[in-house]
Design an enzyme around this catalytic site. Structure first.
Site, PDB file in Angstrom:
ATOM      1  N   GLY A  24       0.860  -1.182   0.000  1.00 58.27           N
ATOM      2  CA  GLY A  24       0.000   0.000   0.000  1.00 58.27           C
ATOM      3  C   GLY A  24       0.889   1.221   0.000  1.00 58.27           C
ATOM      4  N   GLU A  25       0.762   2.013   1.005  1.00 55.48           N
ATOM      5  CA  GLU A  25       1.588   3.223   1.122  1.00 55.48           C
ATOM      6  C   GLU A  25       2.073   3.309   2.568  1.00 55.48           C
ATOM      7  OE1 GLU A  25       2.833   5.418  -1.082  1.00 55.48           O
ATOM      8  OE2 GLU A  25       3.796   6.104   0.740  1.00 55.48           O
ATOM      9  N   SER A  26       3.398   3.152   2.727  1.00 53.69           N
ATOM     10  CA  SER A  26       3.933   3.029   4.085  1.00 53.69           C
ATOM     11  C   SER A  26       3.748   4.301   4.912  1.00 53.69           C
ATOM     12  CB  SER A  26       5.410   2.645   4.029  1.00 53.69           C
ATOM     13  OG  SER A  26       6.144   3.618   3.319  1.00 53.69           O
TER      14      SER A  26
ATOM     15  N   CYS B  78       6.118  -5.189   0.426  1.00 53.82           N
ATOM     16  CA  CYS B  78       6.277  -3.839  -0.118  1.00 53.82           C
ATOM     17  C   CYS B  78       6.156  -2.763   0.979  1.00 53.82           C
ATOM     18  CB  CYS B  78       5.304  -3.635  -1.270  1.00 53.82           C
ATOM     19  SG  CYS B  78       5.851  -2.328  -2.372  1.00 53.82           S
TER      20      CYS B  78
ATOM     21  N   ARG C 203      12.872   3.472  -0.020  1.00 54.61           N
ATOM     22  CA  ARG C 203      11.508   3.597  -0.541  1.00 54.61           C
ATOM     23  C   ARG C 203      11.526   4.009  -2.004  1.00 54.61           C
ATOM     24  NH1 ARG C 203       8.256   8.141   0.901  1.00 54.61           N
ATOM     25  NH2 ARG C 203       6.277   7.422   0.090  1.00 54.61           N
TER      26      ARG C 203
ATOM     27  N   ILE D  84       5.750  -2.848  -7.452  1.00 55.16           N
ATOM     28  CA  ILE D  84       4.947  -1.649  -7.731  1.00 55.16           C
ATOM     29  C   ILE D  84       5.436  -0.520  -6.825  1.00 55.16           C
ATOM     30  CG2 ILE D  84       2.618  -0.667  -7.783  1.00 55.16           C
ATOM     31  CD1 ILE D  84       1.599  -3.618  -7.975  1.00 55.16           C
ATOM     32  N   ARG D  85       6.060   0.479  -7.409  1.00 50.34           N
ATOM     33  CA  ARG D  85       6.691   1.559  -6.627  1.00 50.34           C
ATOM     34  C   ARG D  85       7.392   0.956  -5.405  1.00 50.34           C
ATOM     35  NH1 ARG D  85       6.120   6.234  -8.261  1.00 50.34           N
ATOM     36  NH2 ARG D  85       6.464   7.293  -6.308  1.00 50.34           N
TER      37      ARG D  85
ATOM     38  N   HIS E 163       4.964  -8.235  -4.479  1.00 47.92           N
ATOM     39  CA  HIS E 163       3.584  -8.540  -4.061  1.00 47.92           C
ATOM     40  C   HIS E 163       3.159  -9.942  -4.473  1.00 47.92           C
ATOM     41  CE1 HIS E 163       2.367  -4.341  -3.130  1.00 47.92           C
ATOM     42  NE2 HIS E 163       3.283  -4.038  -4.024  1.00 47.92           N
TER      43      HIS E 163
ATOM     44  N   GLU F 270       0.916 -11.583  -3.252  1.00 44.16           N
ATOM     45  CA  GLU F 270      -0.550 -11.663  -3.111  1.00 44.16           C
ATOM     46  C   GLU F 270      -1.263 -11.346  -4.429  1.00 44.16           C
ATOM     47  OE1 GLU F 270       1.420  -9.432  -1.829  1.00 44.16           O
ATOM     48  OE2 GLU F 270       0.579  -7.412  -1.989  1.00 44.16           O
TER      49      GLU F 270
HETATM   50  N1  GLN Z   1       5.895   3.147  -2.426  1.00 43.64           N
HETATM   51  C1  GLN Z   1       5.079   2.619  -1.383  1.00 43.64           C
HETATM   52  C2  GLN Z   1       5.529   3.117  -0.020  1.00 43.64           C
HETATM   53  O1  GLN Z   1       6.405   3.865   0.112  1.00 43.64           O
HETATM   54  C3  GLN Z   1       5.033   1.123  -1.378  1.00 43.64           C
HETATM   55  C4  GLN Z   1       4.336   0.622  -2.608  1.00 43.64           C
HETATM   56  C5  GLN Z   1       3.617  -0.670  -2.446  1.00 43.64           C
HETATM   57  O2  GLN Z   1       3.367  -1.157  -1.352  1.00 43.64           O
HETATM   58  N2  GLN Z   1       3.204  -1.199  -3.561  1.00 43.64           N
HETATM   59  O3  GLN Z   1       4.976   2.735   0.944  1.00 43.64           O
END
Ligand code: GLN
Length: 203
Positions: A44-46, A76, A105, A134-135, A179, A181
């Protein structure tokens, strides 16, 4: 098995665990955390997850459970949260710091939103694991108690990601920059389920 349900691809992890034959439940409150024997921190987004952990009064209870040895798996953003130090994080971002590792990150580069590769993964048999980044972060440094389980293959398409560490384990804590999942391959979740159900070999 609990899946932290504050943000991110929660449902995909709940399903992956069920497909491995274990019950999976959503964890959003401290009382729910107290009920589970292990926890997955999703992608997700940390930075958002860090903020929500504080807002939901989960940061401290989670630190306590991890310090007591509760097994955890972060993918991630989840990996980022579990590491001791974040490079290119936000100044107010907090870490759970149970992995003696330095993680960068969005390491694959701002312009590269996603990247896929086949990884050899220590402890996973029957061929490489297809990894979807993904990112994604990568790990730049690990302590002596950390096992490196997978690196980006040294292929031209990987560019500056070639050889980077993307899966690690320290005792009962597992983390991947990718990921699993999101693919149908359950072998990484299976590995974590085995770490939970038969913890022999955990340092
Ligand atoms: N770039 C996201 C972060 O900094 C991580 C991306 C992801 O979980 N797919 O949290």
């Amino acid at each position: 098995m609990g899946v932290l349900g504050l943000q991110g691809d929660v449902r995909e992890h709940l399903r992956a665990v069920r497909e491995c034959g274990l019950d999976s439940v959503l964890v959003r409150r401290a009382e729910e955390l107290a009920e589970v024997d292990a926890l997955i921190l999703p992608g997700g987004e940390s930075t958002t997850m860090s903020r929500l952990l504080v807002a939901f009064d989960l940061m401290e209870p989670l630190r306590v459970r991890l310090a007591e040895g509760m097994p955890a798996y972060g993918s991630c953003a989840g990996m980022i949260l579990l590491c001791r130090k974040i490079l290119d994080g936000r100044p107010d971002q907090r870490q759970l710091a149970v992995l003696d590792a330095v993680v960068r990150r969005n390491a694959f580069g701002r312009q590269v939103d996603s990247f896929e590769a086949d990884l050899d993964f220590v402890g996973i048999l029957n061929g490489p694991v297809r990894a979807v980044f993904i990112r994604a972060p990568w790990v730049e440094q690990v302590g002596s108690d950390v096992e490196v389980l997978a690196r980006v293959p040294e292929v031209a398409a990987a560019g500056s990601a070639a050889g980077r560490i993307v899966a690690i384990r320290q005792g009962s804590v597992l983390a991947t920059a990718f990921h699993p999942e999101l693919t149908g391959d359950r072998r990484v979740h299976q590995l974590f389920c085995e770490m939970v159900t038969s913890p022999v070999g955990c340092k």
